[in-house]
Design an enzyme around this catalytic site. Structure first.
Site, PDB file in Angstrom:
ATOM      1  N   SER A  28      30.235  34.224  54.248  1.00  0.00           N
ATOM      2  CA  SER A  28      30.124  35.262  53.410  1.00  0.00           C
ATOM      3  C   SER A  28      29.494  35.184  52.080  1.00  0.00           C
ATOM      4  O   SER A  28      29.314  35.980  51.485  1.00  0.00           O
ATOM      5  CB  SER A  28      31.320  36.291  53.575  1.00  0.00           C
ATOM      6  OG  SER A  28      32.385  35.512  52.850  1.00  0.00           O
ATOM      7  N   SER A  77      37.091  33.775  43.509  1.00  0.00           N
ATOM      8  CA  SER A  77      36.251  34.482  44.455  1.00  0.00           C
ATOM      9  C   SER A  77      34.821  34.431  44.103  1.00  0.00           C
ATOM     10  O   SER A  77      34.663  33.859  42.764  1.00  0.00           O
ATOM     11  CB  SER A  77      36.590  35.777  44.630  1.00  0.00           C
ATOM     12  OG  SER A  77      36.537  36.715  43.482  1.00  0.00           O
ATOM     13  N   LYS A  78      33.879  35.293  44.503  1.00  0.00           N
ATOM     14  CA  LYS A  78      32.438  35.321  44.268  1.00  0.00           C
ATOM     15  C   LYS A  78      32.625  35.691  42.562  1.00  0.00           C
ATOM     16  O   LYS A  78      31.519  35.519  42.032  1.00  0.00           O
ATOM     17  CB  LYS A  78      31.637  36.021  44.951  1.00  0.00           C
ATOM     18  CG  LYS A  78      31.256  35.275  46.383  1.00  0.00           C
ATOM     19  CD  LYS A  78      30.637  36.016  47.198  1.00  0.00           C
ATOM     20  CE  LYS A  78      31.539  36.750  48.196  1.00  0.00           C
ATOM     21  NZ  LYS A  78      30.895  37.528  49.150  1.00  0.00           N
ATOM     22  N   ARG A  79      33.452  36.463  42.208  1.00  0.00           N
ATOM     23  CA  ARG A  79      33.454  37.295  41.041  1.00  0.00           C
ATOM     24  C   ARG A  79      33.567  36.131  39.803  1.00  0.00           C
ATOM     25  O   ARG A  79      33.054  36.373  38.937  1.00  0.00           O
ATOM     26  CB  ARG A  79      34.766  37.934  40.777  1.00  0.00           C
ATOM     27  CG  ARG A  79      34.480  39.614  41.456  1.00  0.00           C
ATOM     28  CD  ARG A  79      35.638  40.474  41.346  1.00  0.00           C
ATOM     29  NE  ARG A  79      36.889  39.775  41.922  1.00  0.00           N
ATOM     30  CZ  ARG A  79      37.897  39.075  41.154  1.00  0.00           C
ATOM     31  NH1 ARG A  79      37.966  39.319  39.853  1.00  0.00           N
ATOM     32  NH2 ARG A  79      38.851  38.663  41.638  1.00  0.00           N
ATOM     33  N   HIS A  80      34.213  34.926  39.986  1.00  0.00           N
ATOM     34  CA  HIS A  80      34.137  33.945  39.306  1.00  0.00           C
ATOM     35  C   HIS A  80      33.261  33.093  39.372  1.00  0.00           C
ATOM     36  O   HIS A  80      32.992  31.951  39.953  1.00  0.00           O
ATOM     37  CB  HIS A  80      35.261  33.222  39.485  1.00  0.00           C
ATOM     38  CG  HIS A  80      36.838  33.871  39.449  1.00  0.00           C
ATOM     39  ND1 HIS A  80      37.390  34.491  40.509  1.00  0.00           N
ATOM     40  CD2 HIS A  80      37.624  34.097  38.432  1.00  0.00           C
ATOM     41  CE1 HIS A  80      38.505  35.152  40.230  1.00  0.00           C
ATOM     42  NE2 HIS A  80      38.714  34.847  38.693  1.00  0.00           N
TER      43      HIS A  80
END
Ligand code: GLU
Length: 325
Positions: free
Chosen positions: A17, A256-259
């Site tokens: 993902s 996560s992708k936020r980082h």
């Protein structure tokens, strides 16, 4: 020379993902080291069942990033192997067969609970509360008449009726584990939108692929009793389980992708060398005494699950100094 294949079979099973970040890379590295240290076979399996979350092309990027790290695999989507296909989206018939068997044996039941309730379950195993709230089993107790009424207005999900007994196990990193009887309650094996549940697909595949050793992230520790219950329902011996540390960002939340800055692609753009990444990851996990640049092959001799951290590791503020020159 002994050409017999090693009986050890491990796997790395990413959900494509998003591309790899340091947290996934750590799990991939540890799973790989466990297998290679034992002279076993490494399987790469793409867990791409949740199509809306898995963009086309991401699986190829994940494989490219693993190869860049110096990780290889003996069986997988690109190289094939005796237990293929290695993408879950191409294995739906197997899951349906397994669901039919569980249905015949009366181990699953339709659940008509509202969307809001189901959503917390659908996001597992990545939900904030691990396995999500415990389902109280209300649909298990519906009469045939009530089921007919509900069926007319709502497509049900299917839930596995968790046996009310403990499923203790000895984790290769975390040590002896015991969750209460019925651990986590009855869980969804097929969502109302038709998507097969994570727990079912993983167990069906681990059986079909002859997996003997699972090494994965700590977030799935509490999924293990559910998987053990499924192994038991299918009459198959479970693999050995080991759960490695999660990496936390500077803010203390799980990577996560936020980082964005911890994505391997961002690190590569900043000139990171793969052996610095893997050497640093191994040290972070507790395998080595120094964060020296070491490629996965050079790390095999350091493999010792007893040294692996038993709690999440927070990135130090100066972490990039170790990885980027
Ligand atoms: N696909 C799962 C994930 O990306 C891992 C499944 C497993 O290792 O059992 O978190």
């Amino acid at each position: 020379m002994n050409n017999r294949p090693s009986p050890i079979r491990g796997r790395f099973a990413p959900t494509p993902s998003g591309r790899l970040h340091l947290g996934n890379a750590l799990t991939a590295l540890l799973a790989w080291l466990q297998v290679r240290a034992a002279g076993g076979a490494m399987i790469l399996r793409m867990e791409d069942l949740d199509a809306p979350r898995c963009k086309p092309g991401t699986a190829a990027q994940v494989m490219e990033e693993m190869a860049w790290l110096g990780l290889d695999w003996d069986e997988g989507p690109d190289v094939g192997g005796p237990c293929g296909p290695y993408e879950q989206s191409a294995r739906l018939a197997l899951y349906e067969e397994a669901l039919e068997r569980l249905g015949r044996e009366d181990r699953i039941y339709p659940c008509y609970c509202s969307r809001a309730e189901l959503q917390s379950i659908a996001s597992a195993p990545h939900g904030l509360t691990g396995e999500g709230p415990v389902y109280d089993g209300r649909c298990r107790r519906l009469t045939a008449e009530e089921r007919r009424e509900r069926e007319a207005v709502k497509t049900p999900s299917l839930r596995f009726a968790m046996p009310v007994k403990p499923f203790p196990f000895a984790d290769g990193v975390a040590g002896p584990q015991s969750f209460g009887p019925g651990a986590g309650g009855d869980f969804v094996v097929k969502r109302a939108d038709g998507i097969v549940g994570y727990q079912l697909a993983v167990v069906v595949d681990d059986i079909a692929m002859g997996v003997t050793d699972v090494f994965r992230g700590w977030d799935l520790l509490d999924s293990t009793p559910r998987q053990l219950a499924l192994f038991e329902a299918f009459g198959e011996p479970p693999p050995r389980y080991a759960h490695g540390p999660l990496l936390l960002g500077l803010d203390g939340s799980r990577l996560s992708k936020r980082h964005g800055s911890v994505g391997l692609s961002a690190l590569r753009e900043r000139g990171a060398k793969p052996e610095k990444v893997t050497g640093w990851l191994a040290w972070t996990a507790g395998l080595t005494d120094e964060p020296e640049p070491l490629a996965p092959r050079e790390l095999i001799r350091f493999w010792d699950p007893r040294r692996i951290a038993r709690e999440a590791v927070r990135l130090p503020a100066d972490w990039t100094n170790f990885i980027i020159d």
